[in-house]
Design a protein around this motif. Sequence first.
Motif, short mmCIF file in Angstrom:
data_model
loop_
_atom_site.label_atom_id
_atom_site.label_comp_id
_atom_site.label_asym_id
_atom_site.label_seq_id
_atom_site.Cartn_x
_atom_site.Cartn_y
_atom_site.Cartn_z
N THR A 1 0.84 -1.20 0.00
CA THR A 1 0.00 0.00 0.00
C THR A 1 0.87 1.25 0.00
O THR A 1 0.66 2.16 -0.80
N ILE A 2 1.86 1.25 0.92
CA ILE A 2 2.73 2.44 1.01
C ILE A 2 3.52 2.62 -0.28
O ILE A 2 3.60 3.73 -0.83
N ALA A 3 4.09 1.51 -0.79
CA ALA A 3 4.86 1.59 -2.02
C ALA A 3 3.99 2.08 -3.17
O ALA A 3 4.43 2.84 -4.03
N ALA A 4 2.73 1.66 -3.18
CA ALA A 4 1.82 2.08 -4.24
C ALA A 4 1.51 3.56 -4.13
O ALA A 4 1.38 4.26 -5.14
N ILE A 5 1.41 4.07 -2.88
CA ILE A 5 1.13 5.50 -2.70
C ILE A 5 2.34 6.33 -3.13
O ILE A 5 2.22 7.30 -3.87
N VAL A 6 3.54 5.91 -2.68
CA VAL A 6 4.75 6.67 -3.01
C VAL A 6 5.08 6.50 -4.49
O VAL A 6 5.71 7.36 -5.11
N GLY A 7 4.64 5.40 -5.07
CA GLY A 7 4.95 5.12 -6.47
C GLY A 7 5.97 4.02 -6.54
O GLY A 7 6.80 3.88 -5.64
N PRO A 8 5.90 3.19 -7.58
CA PRO A 8 6.85 2.08 -7.69
C PRO A 8 8.27 2.59 -7.80
O PRO A 8 8.50 3.74 -8.16
N GLY A 9 9.21 1.73 -7.44
CA GLY A 9 10.61 2.14 -7.48
C GLY A 9 11.25 1.96 -6.12
O GLY A 9 10.57 1.62 -5.14
N LEU A 10 12.54 2.21 -6.06
CA LEU A 10 13.30 1.93 -4.86
C LEU A 10 12.87 2.81 -3.68
O LEU A 10 12.81 2.35 -2.54
#
Lengths: 334, 292
Positions: free
Chosen positions: B145-154
């Motif tokens: 969820t968090i990664a999806a909010i921040v956007g994919p990537g490192l």
Amino acid sequence: MIETPLLSVTSLHKSFAGRASLVGLLQGKPARRLTALDDVSLTLGRNEVLGIVGESGSGKSTIARCITRLEKPDRGEITFAGQDVWQARGAKLRGIRKDLQMIYQDPYGALNPRMSIGRAIAEPALVHGLIGKDGARALAYELLDRVGLPRSVAELTPRALSGGQRQRVAIARALALKPRVIIADEAVSALDASVQAQILNLFGELMRDLSLSMIFISHQLSVIAHLADRVAVMYLGRIVETGATADVFARPRHPYTAALLKAHPHLEARRSQTPALAGEIPSAYAIPEGCRFNTRCRYAETRCRLSDPPAAAFAHGHEAWCHVLPDLETHTDI
Amino acid sequence: MRPFPPGIEEDAWLRLTKRARLDRRWATISLYAGIAIVAFIAGLSAAAPFLGLKDPTATDLMNALQPPSLAFPFGTDDLGRDIFARVVYAGRVDLVFGIVVTYVSLVIGLSIGAISGYFGGLIDTVIMRIVDLVISFPFIILILTIAAIVGPGLTGAYIGVIAVSWALYARLTRGEMLAIRRREFILNAETLGYSAPRVVFVHALPNLLRANLVFSMSDIVLNILTLAALSYLGLGVAPPTPEWGEMIAQGQKNLFNAWWISTLPGLVIVLAGIGFSLIGDGLADRLDESGR
């Protein structure tokens, strides 16, 4: 004593919540309370050593913990040099903390295992701004000399020291703040007899040289007799007898004091016909009605089970809280 | 005669001390073996550009799906990229990720847990309920969820994993803090008039580090695996950049005809994991000098 005492404790009360049983909780019973201190008053004069003696569970340590603000009393007042210890804030509180130092029983637990001895000794003075960073080493050396340890231990961690040496370090650290009162809670009880004597002598020297006052808490009568000017005998959260150590130990007025003295092991075992103290100390959850010693007292009468005894005063400020005040055996050899 | 505690027969005592010495020797071996393994992988990855490796992203369809050989030590993948070069370069992403995420989480969790355990009361209750919330939630979904909010990537992976893994350190530290809270040297620090931050951070924290450091070693591996899982799901590292988890995912479709694509990067993860675990084991013993 005519002058105002340095430290005075007035009608101190402290009880702890016991663990409530689940059944009791469901029945809506309140948790039992353990009475640690019940109306305790005492004073400490300048350059005086007050001994507090009693069996374990008598509330000795709780007094020390209330004075050093580790435990908040339920009621009562603690005044140090004219200031209420529990009301003080800010700079005043820091002053009180500096002046009241405590030494604990367990020399293995009292020092941070990850801090070098030299740093541990100098840190309090640094924190309180008594010395600068560059004065730390000199102070540590001075105090190590003072407590009779070689300067080389400054680089070591507590792990490398024996119990007696650690207790000396704890004393050095307490002295770093130039306190006016030291409270020693069973400070020698965990040590071997020979080491005990050395530490007691050290305390004696420090008292003489640094004009300290001290509260010395112990269950060992010999230790108290060696060091204390005045003694307070505690039983189940209350002081039962107090007075000059020589008076109290030579001519006890309270049956409990007499029993303690009798129970004290002597080198030449003199067998007495009657057991000194029968039975266990009653639970602090259920303190007996009337005089709290009546369940174990050989002299107990009906009134002892009904009402608290008033203070009976004797010469030189010697007081005992007993209805009967029986004629007790005198002791000369402690 | 050497002194030995009363109540123990002398030969039993000698056996015990011999046993302790052996344990200690094993711990030392384990520590250095772990350091050697980790240093080897990290050294290779750090020196990757200077080793004359093939370009880890260059495709070479003529050499696609080559099994391991002298020319391609780990073989090639379906686009003909050299897997050995990719594994070595991937170490730069994975090791840095594992170490940074773990130690940022450790510092955050350590501070929060120490404050919670020391002060107790309302602060403790609030912090611990938040910790419970984070821990009880399936962590991969939370990170997703968090990664999806921040956007994919490192960046998303960094933020997502840290947001979850601090909680374990906070709980661990709080427990340790409760245990030393009543120790006399902490009480003593209070009666000496030290400020609360000084008691917590100077006196208590160094004594809470051991458990955290030991746990952090296995956590590094877990965090690398989490990054691998995120990459596998398309939320970690973007495809051309080599990353161990992404390589395993890519090799999956050829698992039956080109086993080396997934298996060899997987073995490297296992090796790194063993290295960190050995360090953790060795440290557990090495740091055990508190008090006694």
